[in-house]
Design an enzyme around this catalytic site. Structure first.
Site, short mmCIF file in Angstrom:
data_model
loop_
_atom_site.label_atom_id
_atom_site.label_comp_id
_atom_site.label_asym_id
_atom_site.label_seq_id
_atom_site.Cartn_x
_atom_site.Cartn_y
_atom_site.Cartn_z
N GLU A 7 11.90 31.85 97.57
CA GLU A 7 12.71 31.02 96.67
C GLU A 7 13.41 31.94 95.69
OE1 GLU A 7 10.82 27.68 94.66
OE2 GLU A 7 11.93 28.13 92.82
N GLU A 59 18.47 28.74 85.81
CA GLU A 59 17.29 27.96 85.40
C GLU A 59 17.06 28.13 83.91
OE1 GLU A 59 12.73 27.06 86.93
OE2 GLU A 59 13.74 28.91 87.54
#
Length: 711
Positions: A121, A126
């Site tokens: 991932e 973010e």
């Protein structure tokens, strides 16, 4: 090496058709209710601008929800129908979700095989709560470490393999205007990720700094070798500390807006949000819909560039895009793996226009270490801000200088006044177009705006510069019309912040299921990868002095509890919290690292009550008193160990109407409490009852030290 070829240009309706909508239970335990495609379209959470092709992905910002009864605030979470092995991925956002308390937006890539983190991932964008800078992360199986060089960001964790808290390796962005409010203030920008055998590199380009080979695509082909060092670098060539081909493969793109959960909820108590609103993360998200009016992605396009040796694999659309219980997905057929859409380049490049054309402000992005956050409003009148300068020729440079000299982190201008603050408080971003008052000292900068939109958008000046009202009429008002001494509760501020050095804590993986929600108030939960931790806990209780039945003593009984460790600091059982029976515990102490709430697998210390005789030690001089003590102590037995006996003080019964010793041992009254004299003695409990236990301990103490107990 062969040049890149545009394989996918995802914009407008084609972008939506190329992604599946996830609408199962959030694997990250957020207070969020992900909507399937038709419902999201019907609710207006997803829309496509027919003129520009911009795709908007938002959340519900109108309704209040019940923390206990509702699943969470409606939002969307999408994953691409295709997965790739290597390539160049370029995403142009005109805006991303604002830096709102409780929010956790992300744009990332992951192997969607359901066995996270196998295949890897990569978190491209973010953040959580009020963050203003981006954080990059990678999550892999064990054995992958972050490279020590080759990128400009600040490494904050080197091990990419998941730990107990599902963290990976992380890099904090060092470029300004990279996330949330700072990103939106200048009209957004571009994130690019190049994935090769030698690593996965990520760049961020602010709106005004987008390379020409991206701006003029597809007539020009992007060449990352001309872009300089990336902000983040994950993986590496064969033989490196993290071989790219071993840890990353078959990854899809994903984008979402979450609330609270394993990241924003876990760090809620550490954020300024908790101090400002004095409530839990879930409660804030549930009860403040207007806080999320600007929680939306606006996507201009996502381009996928491939080389002949790169591969693309359609995802089986009958499978859920993320692990879920019984969840189905939209079954729209994936886009063809052999065709792609070319875009027509107009003679006027929209990205070359002033930043205000993309929803940003025309103000400088950075002033002397302060970054433009954008246009802000406050319902409470900016309680954390104070006016530090009032100048007829105010501009943002002057305000930053004033706040910097006062060691303040935030500088905001409204008309001719400069306001400074250490924290934003309840000030939150609003539409940048609402801050349209030109600064008196520089008409190419904005100094705030009007909350209700009824005042002139621009103040008048000596050179006859008129203003335009919302109804397109003009007005010329003298400056004396504005009371500069009044607080800006009816005005909006153009705000700059010194966000340099703000580094987010490492985030958990988004694509993996981190455990089962326990329903904690702030959305934090025990992770799936748990470890049993045995920790000591002390319970303090009051009993009768064995050598003087007219007096009371305080005993400390220590035992252990077994808990499931998680990214948490254990809650204290002190300060009025009682496990049961009125006892006052000393707390479990912090389990680090982490900030949420751990889960006990055994209950707190069970307590019981018993009646003992004494010599007028009761509250009103009675010869009996009801004690609340640990059940194990009352029962006795060889397995019960009192690990600490503390004689705090002998407290004679004083019955003058103003002081008393309650039956459960809590001292009340308006007199002064005797200063403690503490002596800790290990004691083995027997089966002779409470009085015998205490007498045994006191006699041991007297025998060892040869002194008398204090009277």
């Amino acid at each position: 090496m062969s040049a890149y070829t545009l394989a996918r240009h995802l914009a407008g309706q084609q972008l939506l058709d190329s992604f599946d909508f996830f609408y199962g239970v959030d694997p990250s335990k957020g207070f969020v209710n992900y909507q399937e495609r038709d419902t999201a379209l019907a609710q207006g959470l997803v829309s496509v601008n027919e003129d520009s092709g911009v795709v908007r992905l938002g959340v519900d910002s109108t309704r209040i929800y019940d923390v206990e009864l509702d699943d969470g605030r409606p939002s969307v979470r999408l994953t691409s129908k295709e997965s790739w092995n290597k390539g160049l991925f370029i995403a142009d956002f005109s805006r991303m979700p604002s830096s709102a308390c409780g929010s956790w937006p992300a744009f990332w890539a992951l192997n969607n095989n359901g066995d996270w983190p196998v295949g890897g991932e990569i978190d491209i964008i973010e953040g959580q709560n009020g963050a203003q800078t981006n954080i990059f992360a990678a999550h892999t199986e064990a054995g992958c470490s972050l490279a020590s060089e080759g990128f400009e960001g600040t490494s904050t964790r080197d091990d990419c393999g998941i730990d107990l808290f599902n963290r990976g390796c992380t890099v904090s962005a060092t470029d300004d205007n990279s996330y949330g409010d700072t990103f939106n203030a200048i009209g957004g920008g571009v994130y690019a990720m190049e994935w090769t055998d030698d690593g996965i590199m990520i760049w961020h380009f602010a709106r005004g700094n987008i390379p020409n080979d991206i701006r003029y695509r597809p007539l020009t082909k992007p060449d990352p070798s001309n872009w300089g060092a990336p902000q983040a670098l994950f993986g590496g060539p064969a033989g490196s500390s993290c071989e790219t081909n071993k840890f990353f493969y078959n990854m899809s793109l994903a984008i979402n807006i979450d609330f609270c959960g394993d990241y924003a909820g876990t760090y809620w108590e550490q954020s300024s949000c908790s101090k400002t609103y004095n409530t839990s993360c879930k409660a804030f998200v549930a009860n403040n819909p207007s806080a999320f009016e600007n929680s939306a992605w606006e996507i201009n396009y996502i381009d996928v560039w491939l080389r002949p040796d790169n591969s693309s694999t359609p995802t089986n659309s009958t499978l859920p895009p993320f692990p879920a219980n019984g969840t189905t997905t939209n079954n729209t057929e994936p886009a063809s793996t052999t065709s792609f859409m070319l875009v027509t380049l107009s003679t006027t490049d929209p990205t070359a226009m002033p930043t205000s054309a993309n929803g940003g402000l025309i103000d400088d992005a950075n002033i002397d270490g302060y970054t433009l956050l954008g246009c802000f409003g406050s319902t409470d009148g900016y309680t954390t801000f104070e006016p530090l300068a009032d100048l007829p020729d105010m501009d943002n440079e002057a305000c930053v200088e004033a706040c910097k000299g006062a060691s303040k982190k935030y500088a905001g201008t409204a008309l001719t006044t400069c306001y400074c603050a250490d924290t934003l408080g309840d000030a939150s971003s609003t539409d940048n177009s609402r801050c349209s008052i030109p600064c008196p000292g520089c008409y190419l900068e904005t100094c705030g705006g009007y909350v209700n939109g009824t005042g002139p958008v621009q103040i008048s000046t000596d050179n006859g510069f008129n203003s335009t009202n919302p109804d397109n009429t003009t007005s010329v008002l003298p400056r004396s019309k504005f009371d500069r001494r009044a607080g800006p509760n009816d005005l909006l501020l153009t705000i700059y912040g010194n966000v340099t050095g703000d580094i987010l804590p490492p985030p958990p993986g988004i694509g993996g299921d981190n455990g089962t929600d326990t329903g904690s108030a702030n959305g934090t939960i025990t992770t799936g990868a748990t470890a049993t931790v045995t920790t000591a806990i002390t319970v303090t209780y009051t009993t009768i002095c064995a050598t003087n039945p007219a007096e009371l003593v305080v005993i400390e009984y220590c035992t252990t509890l077994t808990i499931e460790d998680c990214p948490t600091a254990m809650p204290s059982l002190s300060g009025g919290e009682s496990p049961s029976g009125g006892s006052s515990g000393s707390g479990l102490g912090p389990i680090t690292p982490g900030n949420g709430v751990a889960v006990m697998t055994t209950p707190p210390i069970p307590m019981t009550t018993c009646v003992e005789t004494c010599s007028a030690c009761g509250e009103n001089g009675q010869n009996t008193i009801t004690l609340t003590i640990p059940a194990a102590v009352a029962t006795g037995g060889p397995d019960v160990v009192v690990t600490a006996l503390t004689v705090i003080s002998v407290v004679p019964q004083i019955n003058n109407g103003s002081e008393s010793m309650a039956g459960n041992g809590s001292y009340t009254g308006n007199g002064s409490t005797p200063s403690p004299a503490q002596i800790n003695v290990p004691v083995m409990a027997g089966a002779d009852g409470v009085a015998g236990l205490v007498a045994w301990g006191v006699m041991l103490w007297l025998g060892v030290f040869g002194i008398a107990m204090l009277l």
